[in-house]
Motif scaffolding. Structure first.
Motif, short mmCIF file in Angstrom:
data_model
loop_
_atom_site.label_atom_id
_atom_site.label_comp_id
_atom_site.label_asym_id
_atom_site.label_seq_id
_atom_site.Cartn_x
_atom_site.Cartn_y
_atom_site.Cartn_z
N ILE A 70 -0.83 -5.31 6.27
CA ILE A 70 -0.03 -4.68 6.03
C ILE A 70 0.69 -3.62 5.55
N VAL A 71 2.07 -3.80 6.26
CA VAL A 71 2.77 -2.79 6.80
C VAL A 71 3.99 -2.55 5.80
N GLY A 72 4.09 -1.08 5.58
CA GLY A 72 5.39 -1.03 4.08
C GLY A 72 5.75 0.37 4.19
N ARG A 73 6.50 0.69 3.74
CA ARG A 73 7.15 2.08 3.46
C ARG A 73 6.47 2.54 1.66
N VAL A 74 6.29 3.57 2.16
CA VAL A 74 5.80 4.40 0.08
C VAL A 74 7.60 4.47 -0.63
N THR A 75 7.27 3.58 -1.74
CA THR A 75 8.44 4.22 -2.52
C THR A 75 8.44 4.76 -4.22
N ALA A 76 6.78 4.98 -4.07
CA ALA A 76 6.65 5.94 -5.60
C ALA A 76 5.08 6.10 -5.42
N ILE A 77 4.63 7.42 -5.86
CA ILE A 77 3.04 7.90 -5.82
C ILE A 77 3.00 8.12 -7.09
N GLY A 78 1.05 8.14 -7.31
CA GLY A 78 1.24 8.11 -9.01
C GLY A 78 0.59 10.05 -8.88
N PRO A 79 0.42 10.56 -9.30
CA PRO A 79 0.21 11.99 -10.02
C PRO A 79 -1.37 11.83 -9.91
N GLY A 80 -1.55 13.44 -8.30
CA GLY A 80 -2.30 13.56 -7.47
C GLY A 80 -2.62 13.24 -6.62
N VAL A 81 -1.42 12.34 -5.57
CA VAL A 81 -1.72 11.71 -4.52
C VAL A 81 -1.60 12.28 -3.61
N LYS A 82 -2.56 13.47 -2.55
CA LYS A 82 -2.02 14.16 -1.63
C LYS A 82 -1.94 13.72 0.00
N LYS A 83 -2.39 12.12 0.00
CA LYS A 83 -2.68 12.42 1.91
C LYS A 83 -0.81 11.77 2.10
N PHE A 84 0.16 11.58 0.97
CA PHE A 84 0.83 10.50 1.18
C PHE A 84 2.21 10.52 0.48
N LYS A 85 3.44 10.87 0.78
CA LYS A 85 5.09 10.98 0.57
C LYS A 85 5.85 9.85 0.25
N VAL A 86 6.49 9.78 -0.83
CA VAL A 86 7.98 8.66 -0.73
C VAL A 86 8.29 9.17 0.91
N GLY A 87 8.55 7.49 0.77
CA GLY A 87 8.98 7.49 2.92
C GLY A 87 8.32 6.88 3.30
N ASP A 88 6.93 8.15 3.67
CA ASP A 88 6.01 7.59 4.46
C ASP A 88 6.01 5.51 5.09
N THR A 89 5.73 6.26 5.79
CA THR A 89 5.39 4.09 6.64
C THR A 89 3.57 3.76 6.77
N VAL A 90 2.87 2.79 6.08
CA VAL A 90 1.73 3.23 5.43
C VAL A 90 1.22 1.75 5.66
N GLY A 91 -0.32 1.67 5.99
CA GLY A 91 -0.69 0.38 6.06
C GLY A 91 -1.77 -0.28 4.96
N VAL A 92 -2.41 -1.08 4.92
CA VAL A 92 -3.02 -2.24 3.96
C VAL A 92 -4.41 -3.05 4.63
N GLY A 93 -4.96 -3.01 5.28
CA GLY A 93 -6.34 -4.19 5.90
C GLY A 93 -7.05 -4.42 4.47
N CYS A 94 -7.99 -5.50 4.67
CA CYS A 94 -8.12 -6.13 3.87
C CYS A 94 -8.85 -5.69 2.72
N LEU A 95 -9.45 -4.20 2.56
CA LEU A 95 -10.29 -3.25 1.15
C LEU A 95 -8.76 -2.70 0.58
N VAL A 96 -8.51 -2.74 -0.90
CA VAL A 96 -7.68 -2.10 -1.82
C VAL A 96 -9.11 -1.22 -2.62
N ASP A 97 -9.91 -1.39 -2.05
CA ASP A 97 -10.92 -0.84 -4.09
C ASP A 97 -12.29 -1.19 -3.34
N SER A 98 -13.42 0.04 -3.84
CA SER A 98 -14.55 -0.54 -3.88
C SER A 98 -15.09 -0.06 -5.00
#
Length: 306
Positions: A70-98
């Motif tokens: 998955i590749v996309g654009r950040v459209t919103a962030i929750g409280p406490g997010v420090k690594k990304f901001k709205v508008g960043d281009t980001v990716g997600v692989g085969c894990l979303v949590d553990s």
């Protein structure tokens, strides 16, 4: 614990092992603390998606939405997010949590989580909703920031998508065993994974030998590698050539056990090809995963193959 508010997005899903993908509407949680909401622009098409949709691994939960490149654009962030901001281009692989608590997770090896693949991008469990996780063949996804990757501005988003599975699957063993100049490395198979393996091995400065049983791929291989072996069904010649290699990455069904280099992963080490920290490519080395990237246009993906 109360379930979070949700929003609806369009997706492609399948309702059974024999049903085709069809347009659907699914629910995503609204971003919580630490969450990143992503508008999906591209999602690679991996053979693992087909295995999952057809229940060939016998754990599919329906309705199923595949897609883990998955590749996309950040459209919103929750409280406490420090690594990304709205508008960043980001990716997600085969894990979303553990689970985040077992020794493997604490060591940064979430793909070996003691709880199993509960955090899979699809086929896992959405902790907050108690429902199966749904993948990237959709308009949008919400992922905790620890499992989101930054995509460099100088990298095409469409080209980046297959890196999140086929790319990391082949990069990991080559980098782990420090493949570089002066080494002769084999790539077994020239499909979706094989092309990635060739590109990485060449970029690392190795002499690259491709093993294939498909004469029709010879012309493509010649433009990319140093040597080619078109193996016969009985693998005549493969033993002699494989014995001269420092290592190999097998991206196809294994050769007979008596052949050097048999098995998926590194011939030198027996390392499985899906050994990257992100867990990308889990269960994919055998199938030629990551075969292309389909543009979604923000309204659901155009499904294709290579």
């Amino acid at each position: 614990m109360a379930k979070p508010a949700c929003y609806s997005v369009k997706a492609f899903s399948t309702g059974s092992a024999t049903s085709p993908l069809a347009a659907a509407v699914i629910e995503r949680r609204q971003p919580l603390a630490g969450d990143v909401q992503i508008q999906i622009l591209y999602c690679g098409v991996c053979h693992s998606d087909l295995h999952y949709a057809r229940n060939e691994w016998h754990f599919t939960q329906y309705p199923a939405v595949p897609g883990h490149e998955i590749v996309g654009r950040v459209t919103a962030i929750g409280p406490g997010v420090k690594k990304f901001k709205v508008g960043d281009t980001v990716g997600v692989g085969c894990l979303v949590d553990s689970c985040r608590t077992c020794p493997n997770c604490r060591a940064g090896l979430e793909q070996y989580c003691d709880a199993g693949m509960t955090g899979g991008t699809y086929g896992g469990t959405e902790k907050h909703l108690g429902t199966p996780t749904l993948g990237g063949y959709s308009q949008s996804i919400v992922v905790t920031e620890d499992f989101v990757l930054r995509i460099p501005a100088n990298l095409s988003p469409a080209a980046a998508a297959p890196l999140l599975c086929a790319g990391i699957t082949t990069y990991s063993p080559l980098r782990h065993w420090k493949v570089g100049p002066g080494q002769k490395v084999g790539i077994v198979g020239l499909g979706g994974l094989g092309h990635m393996g060739v590109k990485f091995a060449k970029a690392f400065g190795a002499h690259v030998v491709v093993f294939t049983t498909s004469p029709g791929k010879t012309a493509d291989a010649k433009s990319r590698v140093d040597s080619i072996l078109v193996a016969q069904p009985d693998h005549v010649g493969a033993r002699a050539l494989a014995a001269k290699l420092e290592g190999a990455v097998a991206t196809t069904d294994p050769m007979p056990p008596e052949d050097p280099g048999a098995g998926s992963g590194s011939a030198k080490t027996g390392t499985g090809a899906g050994s990257a920290k992100t867990g990308a490519g889990a269960g994919s080395a055998k199938t030629g995963a990551g075969a292309g990237s389909a543009k979604t246009g923000g309204t659901g993906p155009a499904i294709g193959d290579d």
